[in-house]
Each structure stands twice: as structure tokens, then as C-alpha cells.
Design a protein around this motif. Structure first.
Motif, PDB file in Angstrom:
ATOM      1  N   VAL A   1       0.533  -1.078   0.178  1.00 51.67           N
ATOM      2  CA  VAL A   1       0.389   0.094   0.111  1.00 51.67           C
ATOM      3  C   VAL A   1       0.752   0.950  -0.144  1.00 51.67           C
ATOM      4  N   GLY A   2       0.425   2.112  -0.765  1.00 51.34           N
ATOM      5  CA  GLY A   2       1.759   3.100  -1.071  1.00 51.34           C
ATOM      6  C   GLY A   2       2.501   3.252  -2.051  1.00 51.34           C
TER       7      GLY A   2
ATOM      8  N   SER B   1      -3.082   0.618  -4.022  1.00 52.73           N
ATOM      9  CA  SER B   1      -4.191   1.008  -2.700  1.00 52.73           C
ATOM     10  C   SER B   1      -4.483  -0.100  -1.728  1.00 52.73           C
ATOM     11  N   VAL B   2      -4.312  -0.743  -2.905  1.00 47.28           N
ATOM     12  CA  VAL B   2      -3.895  -2.296  -1.891  1.00 47.28           C
ATOM     13  C   VAL B   2      -3.077  -2.780  -2.018  1.00 47.28           C
TER      14      VAL B   2
ATOM     15  N   GLY C   1      -5.376  -9.042   1.777  1.00 45.18           N
ATOM     16  CA  GLY C   1      -6.313  -8.496   2.423  1.00 45.18           C
ATOM     17  C   GLY C   1      -5.162  -8.454   3.455  1.00 45.18           C
ATOM     18  N   GLU C   2      -3.968  -7.892   3.263  1.00 45.19           N
ATOM     19  CA  GLU C   2      -2.738  -8.055   4.422  1.00 45.19           C
ATOM     20  C   GLU C   2      -3.019  -6.163   4.500  1.00 45.19           C
ATOM     21  N   GLN C   3      -3.286  -5.597   3.582  1.00 48.28           N
ATOM     22  CA  GLN C   3      -2.676  -4.281   3.637  1.00 48.28           C
ATOM     23  C   GLN C   3      -1.858  -3.563   4.028  1.00 48.28           C
TER      24      GLN C   3
ATOM     25  N   LEU D   1      -2.181   9.706  -2.685  1.00 46.59           N
ATOM     26  CA  LEU D   1      -3.391   9.663  -2.693  1.00 46.59           C
ATOM     27  C   LEU D   1      -3.980   8.504  -3.078  1.00 46.59           C
ATOM     28  N   VAL D   2      -4.529   7.124  -2.296  1.00 42.55           N
ATOM     29  CA  VAL D   2      -4.562   5.926  -2.432  1.00 42.55           C
ATOM     30  C   VAL D   2      -6.761   5.082  -2.940  1.00 42.55           C
TER      31      VAL D   2
END
Length: 442
Positions: free
Chosen positions: A57-58, A75-76, A103-105, A283-284
Motif C-alpha cells: 500500500v502506497g 491502494s491495496v 487482504g493484509e494491507q 493519494l490511494v
């Protein structure tokens, strides 16, 4: 109270009751996202990842060396399933990165606080905004960093922040001001420093008294920030109308806010800037209003960029009845969709599912009766009936002489027209043809 406003415009139905009082809720994590590499004004990005890569993420997944562009980020967290051309809301096929969520983010190590306003220089803040891929969240998706640096020979003296949210149904900005007023204020302070100005005006329409109160409370004691109450009228949130209403300054034909010393940003953009500085988060995700009489449970959702709009509709209980139109954006300036597989992008402020009672889907256009209502409604003081007639006749040179390119496509003329003339569509055709001819001459 003498409220500030502008000439022209229309009073469209409010239609915000179903979501205005509902707090923003985090949307479910999607199983997969489709992130377009071009979701902003300017040059598209090239992918920085390949199919099979694991992303966090990011993490930056696309960028471009072009002067005007904005990078895109995952974003994921998960596996890049594919890179290819996928349908976007405007009907275009856009090169996109498809990520299957694990699913971990898990956060990218690049996501970390970037400093405070006090210890960052204006150039530092502009660079952070650029790295975070922040664009205008009011719908135009213009890269924010580019706006903050005036061209040679020009300078800013004022920041104007748009909190008017004049489109019917949409309440995302309203909820942001109610729920995150301190983040809005922090972002405004950062934007002020980046632009080199010591005063900012936040314009909010008078149909949002709770947001006005919340923002006045948050801005009290902050030097240079003033909350301005505006008359509720469409298109109050358009840049030229906002600047005119708040400062009384007229942006010249073909000009930009910088031509009168102003830079304009949206409240959602201000929050994105605050998050980029304080958390290092690009910005995600963004807040999206999902509404319309065909949606079972209208809501404001905080959504991962790349989520299919069909997933949002399903999360809101699906359709209570078959919609006549599904629109991304507001009903006045939004784009009708023929598929719910298109993804949410940085510029997606709303997803509306409207019934026949809410939209006119039949072709009921009749001949112009020369009533002149479109002229009175045009906030740009154009002559929509003459421009559209020239466009329909293929006389684009004459349409240009009537300043067709100054049209902001707000739809006020078509809304007010008793003959239901497709005025905006004809003017869009004229603008497109005029620009194509200009490019051909270059």
C-alpha cells in the motif's frame, strides 16, 4: 444576510438528504483493484511494476518524466495480476495496473511522516504533493503541485478553497468538513505556504450551516484563513465563479485563476495534502457519495482507488429498482456509464443511480424558441443558443468567435432550456473541433 455570489447560474434541486447526515464509512476492501495509469490532466504514467510483482500500500506503481503529470500508487497490497488496457469512466481504454488484494494491507516503507509545515520549505511541500500523486479532488483531477507554482512573471496573493459542493446529491465534501475540519485547516495552511500566500478564503454554500460552523471553529485562531458563506447556486464551485463570488475578481477569457493572482483547491485536496505531510500517505483512497433513488442504502464511502463502482453499489445494498442512468460524478457535469465495471479514480466524487423520474432519457428536444433563458443562466455570459446552432451546422469558426472555448460545460443552459435542446453536447462538439483544428495548425 447579503451572501456572495455570481451572475447567471441556476437553482437545481438539492437532493442531498439521503446522505448529508451519514458519516463517512470505510468501504470494504475490494478483492481486486484496477488502477488506471492516467487519471489526471496531463501525461499518462508508465508502469513501474510488472505482472507477478508483489506490491505494498502506497508503493508507487506508475510515473512519468513529463512536466505535467501525477504518479499513481497501489491502494491495496497484493499481487499484480495484469497490466493492460481497461475501460475507464469516460469510455476510454486506459493502460492500468490490476492488483489482486492479499487482504493484509501492508504499508510500503516509503509511507512515513514527511515533516511539519514549519520545518518544510515551500519547495519541499510542492515536492511532497507531487510525490503523493495528489490531484484536484473536486472532479477536474488537475495535478496539485503544478497549480502551486505560478508561471514566470506571475504570482499568487490568495488561496481560494472550494467547499461549496454545488452539484445535487453529492455530500462527500460536506462530510469531510464536518468530520475532519482540523485536517482541512492543516492542509490549507500547507497549501498557503507552498503557494507563498498569507491569506486563504474557504467558500461554503449557505445550505451547509453545520459545515460552516465546524470550519469556522477549526479555523479560529489560525492566521489568514477566513470562512466565507456563499449563496446556494449552481455552479458556485466552478473556479471562475468561486473567485468572482469571493474576491470580486474576473478571470479573463481564456485565462486561469493565476491571471488574477489566485490559486484554487478543494477541501478534499487539502485533506490529502495533510495526510501526505503528516503520514506520508499518497493519494490511494477518497470519499465517494453513492446515492440516487435506485440505490437501496445511499452512503458516503471511503474507497480505495481502483475499486469497481459495481462493488460500491453492491455494498450499498444494490439497486432497489432498475436505474435509468448510472452516473459518475454529479448529475449536472457527471458522465453516464454503460458498465459498472469501471473503477473509482482520483476524480470520482460520486456514483449515482437515477430513475426515470430523476433524469430525462427520452429524446424530447424541440426547436429553439429564442426565449433567451440559456443566456441568462450562463455563468460565463456566453450565448449558448448561437454557439450550439453554429456547432450543429458545422460552422465551427463562427462558434469560436462566440467564445465557445470559454464554456465550462456546467449544463446550466441545457437545464433551463424549455425546448430541452442538447446545448452542452453541441458546445462540447464545437470545443473539440476547434481544439483539433488548432492542434492541426501547430
Amino acid at each position: 444576510m447579503n451572501l456572495r455570489s455570481f451572475l447567471g447560474g441556476t437553482h437545481v434541486p438539492y437532493s442531498k438528504e439521503s446522505t448529508a447526515s451519514k458519516p463517512v464509512r470505510q468501504a470494504r476492501l475490494p478483492a481486486r483493484v484496477t488502477i488506471p495509469l492516467h487519471q489526471h490532466t496531463g501525461a499518462p504514467c508508465e508502469p513501474l511494476v510488472k505482472a507477478g510483482d508483489h506490491v505494498l500500500v502506497g508503493q508507487k506503481i506508475g510515473d512519468s518524466p513529463a512536466k505535467l503529470t501525477a504518479p499513481v500508487h497501489a491502494s491495496v497490497s497484493g499481487k499484480v495480476a495484469a497490466i493492460g488496457y481497461y475501460l475507464q469512466s469516460g469510455g476510454r481504454l486506459v493502460n492500468s495496473v490490476v492488483i489482486e488484494s492479499d487482504g493484509e494491507q501492508q504499508l510500503s516503507p516509503d509511507v512515513k511522516p514527511r515533516g511539519t509545515i514549519e520545518n518544510l520549505s515551500p519547495g519541499d511541500i510542492v515536492g511532497i504533493i507531487r510525490d503523493a500523486g495528489i490531484v484536484g479532488l473536486g472532479g477536474a483531477a488537475f495535478p496539485t503541485y503544478f497549480k502551486l507554482v505560478p508561471p514566470p512573471g506571475k504570482r499568487f496573493d490568495t488561496l481560494v478553497v472550494n467547499g461549496s459542493e454545488c452539484e445535487p446529491y453529492l455530500t462527500a465534501d460536506h462530510r469531510i468538513m464536518l468530520e475532519r475540519p482540523n485536517d482541512v485547516t492543516y492542509g490549507i495552511r500547507a497549501l498557503m505556504k507552498a503557494a507563498g500566500v498569507d491569506r486563504a478564503f474557504l467558500g461554503i454554500e449557505d445550505n451547509k450551516p453545520d459545515a460552516i460552523e465546524a470550519m469556522r471553529r477549526a479555523a479560529s485562531g489560525v492566521p489568514g484563513i477566513e470562512v466565507v458563506v456563499l449563496a446556494t447556486k449552481y455552479p458556485q464551485g466552478a473556479e471562475k465563479q468561486l473567485v468572482k463570488a469571493i474576491l470580486g475578481r474576473e478571470i479573463p477569457s481564456g485565462g486561469l485563476p493565476v491571471d488574477v493572482g489566485v490559486v484554487v483547491n478543494n477541501v478534499g485536496t487539502a485533506v490529502a495534502v495533510a495526510e501526505a505531510l503528516e503520514k506520508g500517505m499518497p493519494l490511494v483512497e477518497r470519499v465517494v457519495t453513492v446515492a440516487g433513488s435506485c440505490i437501496r442504502e445511499p452512503q458516503n464511502l471511503k474507497v480505495k482507488i481502483g475499486t469497481a463502482i459495481g462493488d460500491l453499489i453492491e455494498e450499498c445494498g444494490g439497486f432497489v429498482k432498475e436505474p435509468a442512468k448510472v452516473i459518475i460524478g454529479g448529475p449536472m457535469m457527471g458522465v453516464a456509464q454503460f458498465s459498472t465495471d469501471v473503477p473509482v479514480t482520483k476524480g470520482t466524487s460520486g456514483v449515482l443511480a437515477l430513475s426515470k423520474d430523476e433524469v430525462e432519457v427520452e429524446d424530447t428536444s424541440m426547436p429553439c424558441v429564442r426565449c433567451g433563458k440559456c443566456v441568462g443562466a450562463c455563468p460565463m455570459r456566453l450565448l449558448p443558443l448561437f454557439i450550439s446552432q453554429r456547432a450543429e451546422a458545422g460552422r465551427f469558426d463562427e462558434a469560436e468567435e462566440y467564445n465557445a472555448l470559454d464554456c465550462i460545460e456546467c449544463g446550466s443552459c441545457g437545464y433551463i432550456c424549455p425546448s430541452r435542446r442538447p446545448l452542452v453536447q453541441a458546445i462540447r462538439l464545437a470545443k473539440s473541433e476547434i481544439m483539433a483544428r488548432r492542434r492541426k495548425k501547430q
